[in-house]
Design an enzyme around this catalytic site. Structure first.
Site, PDB file in Angstrom:
ATOM      1  CE1 TYR A 141      -2.769  -0.652  -5.653  1.00  0.00           C
ATOM      2  CE2 TYR A 141      -4.831   0.430  -6.241  1.00  0.00           C
ATOM      3  CZ  TYR A 141      -3.645   0.416  -5.531  1.00  0.00           C
ATOM      4  OH  TYR A 141      -3.323   1.464  -4.700  1.00  0.00           O
ATOM      5  CG  HIS A 327       3.017   4.504  -0.639  1.00  0.00           C
ATOM      6  ND1 HIS A 327       3.243   5.008  -1.899  1.00  0.00           N
ATOM      7  CD2 HIS A 327       1.799   3.910  -0.688  1.00  0.00           C
ATOM      8  CE1 HIS A 327       2.222   4.713  -2.688  1.00  0.00           C
ATOM      9  NE2 HIS A 327       1.319   4.058  -1.965  1.00  0.00           N
TER      10      HIS A 327
END
EC number: 1.14.17.-
Length: 563
Positions: A141, A327
């Site tokens: 990330y 998601h």
């Protein structure tokens, strides 16, 4: 054709072409052994066909629900469209094998078409990473702060497009855009950093409010004509954080990425400011999924207590949801966003019963749905862990899991996250844990008794337990009934007073009953077309140059074409 998995087995197939100037179309299916069979019930209807020296184009229709066991119903869920072709027309022996002339694409064929055309002169700015080195590890990330351009008057963002570096379409898994505190200077813009890292700059921790989300397979998103994302006022973001999730399962080295978002904006202000609420399961190790389960269900609660407090204070008349992004990660098989009011279940806000990890985009709702103070929302996720020998945990990696819904709505209120965490101690009691070491000084925390788990972390203890399908089903029933810890967040890391309190899952007196499907008639989900489902398939083959020419194919439904 339409396939449950993107492969040939169990697919609903239509075969067509133009032979000697005459078009033809026939309904086929494949069995579990991938054998192609002609369907006794011919449900596809040829509408148009054309062929020249470079193109073959076929347009056909079919009812969404045919009640033919060999046909796949067309719903608002993801559809895996498969295509293949052969250079020769179909003969008496049937279609010939296509070799490598084939492909698949996940689409949401009944996602409502948005026809508002934007001006080509529309202004935009880009939020794009610059030469980010991707580590040779599975999940990264990356966070980078940006300063929003300074406007002399209020503007509205009316469209957002992903800018994915060519060749990195499978590397960039999703992008989140957060609003940050406005009390910084431009020194926070100097460099990016790996997110959720101990050395991550403190400024990044102020970026809690999601203002846009994009995920792999998604395309650009246009706001409805009466709604825009506000910029330029004191309440609007001055600094934003771009969080990009890179998925590198083969640990490839030397990757450099320059991906991000493009935001189109206008000074022609629309009636309402858009907001985003993240709802579902707080991403945490307390989200647990046993191994070897063909189906396991998790629920994240946006509780009535949170919605009651936030909406009563901000907008007692309610907010209006116009789009939702669902998601999950690799084990996800289906997601539903359920809506409850005073013990009665309303129509689903959004769903995808054939979830594809590689295709996640905002679903436009056919009709805006109102959420009132005291409503409940449940994000319900269905997982399959048959191929896993160890526990699956909630977390950031694609091998971990998430269960989230991002709701786009108006008018904007001060509520950014409405989520829950299930109680972990009752989960551990299921496997026989009696006591943990207190005070908790390590993470994951350590178990004190019984003897078989002594000095193990709770994660190691859950993995040590002998999971079988029976135990998994009992555990699932327990987890769905547990009290939850409420997460109810404002902007700038502030919290509503309900944050941290314990709540029970809602008692549903009247579950929602969907209207029965009617065979041979268009369902309510395709009312706007007022006719059967329509698909246009086109192929181009430059016959003498096939070995060196890129082949072209497109899929069109409800006027949306995909190259």
């Amino acid at each position: 054709g339409f396939s449950p998995t993107g492969a040939m087995a169990g697919a609903d197939i239509v075969v067509g072409g133009v032979a000697h100037g005459r078009p033809y179309l026939q309904d086929y299916f494949t069995n579990a052994n991938r054998e192609l069979k002609k369907d006794a019930q011919q449900d596809y209807h040829l509408e148009y066909a054309m062929e020249n020296s470079t193109h073959t184009v076929i347009e056909f229709t079919r009812e969404p629900h045919t009640c033919d066991i060999n046909d796949k119903s067309i719903t608002e869920s993801t559809v895996r469209v498969i295509w293949a072709y052969h250079h020769e027309d179909v003969g008496e022996a049937g279609p010939k094998y296509h070799d490598s002339n084939r492909g698949t694409k996940s689409l949401r064929l009944l996602n409502p078409e948005k026809t508002n055309v934007l001006s080509t002169a529309l202004r935009y700015f880009d939020l794009v990473n610059q030469d980010v080195p991707i580590p040779n590890k599975g999940t990264t990330y990356w966070c980078q702060m940006f300063k929003i351009p300074v406007f002399q008057e209020k503007h509205h963002v009316i469209k957002v497009e992903p800018l994915i570096q060519r060749g990195h379409e499978s590397l960039v898994h999703h992008i989140l855009l957060y609003q940050c505190s406005s009390s910084f200077n431009d020194s926070v813009l100097d460099y990016g950093h790996e997110c959720y890292h101990p050395n991550m700059p403190d400024a990044f921790l102020t970026c809690e409010t999601v203002i846009f989300a994009w995920a792999i397979g998604g395309e650009g998103f246009s706001y409805p004509p009466h709604v825009g994302l506000s910029l330029g006022t004191p309440l609007d973001p001055r600094y934003v954080l771009l969080e990009v999730h890179y998925d590198n399962p083969t640990y490839k080295e030397g990757l450099i990425d320059n991906s991000g978002l493009r935001l189109f904006h206008t000074a022609d202000i629309r009636k309402y400011d858009a907001g985003v609420i993240e709802a579902g399961l707080w991403v945490s190790l307390f989200h647990t999924i046993p191994p070897g389960m063909p189906e396991f269900r998790s629920e994240g609660h946006c509780t009535l207590e949170c919605l009651q407090e936030a909406l009563e204070a901000e907008k007692p008349s309610g907010i209006h949801v116009f789009a939702v992004l669902l998601h999950a990660h690799l084990a996800g098989r289906g997601i539903r966003l359920r809506h409850f009011r005073k013990g009665e279940e309303m129509r689903l806000l959004a769903y995808d019963d054939d979830f594809d990890f590689n295709f996640q985009e905002f679903q436009y709702l056919r009709e805006e749905q109102t959420i009132l103070p005291g409503d409940n929302l449940i994000t319900e996720c269905r997982y399959n862990t048959k191929d896993r020998a160890r526990m699956t945990w909630g977390g950031l990696s694609t091998r971990n899991e998430m269960c989230l819904s991002y709701l786009l709505y108006y008018p904007r209120i001060n509520l950014t996250r409405c989520a829950s965490i299930p109680d972990i101690m009752e989960q551990l009691q299921f496997i026989g844990v009696k006591e943990i070491y207190r005070p908790v000084t390590t993470w994951p925390f350590i178990i004190k008794s019984p003897k078989q788990y002594k000095n193990l972390s709770f994660m190691d203890a859950m993995n040590k337990f002998k999971w079988a399908k029976k135990e998994g089903l009992s555990f699932n029933k327990l987890v769905l009934s547990l009290p939850v810890n409420v997460r109810c967040s404002k902007t700038d890391n502030a919290e509503w007073s309900i944050q941290g309190m314990t709540a029970l899952p809602p008692h549903v007196e009247r579950p929602y009953k969907a209207e029965p499907l009617v065979c041979g008639a268009s369902s309510s989900s395709s009312v706007h077309r007022n006719r059967s489902f329509e698909l246009l398939v086109g192929f181009m083959a430059l016959s003498s140059l096939l070995h060196s020419t890129r082949l072209w194919s497109s899929f069109c439904a409800w006027g949306r074409c995909f190259l």
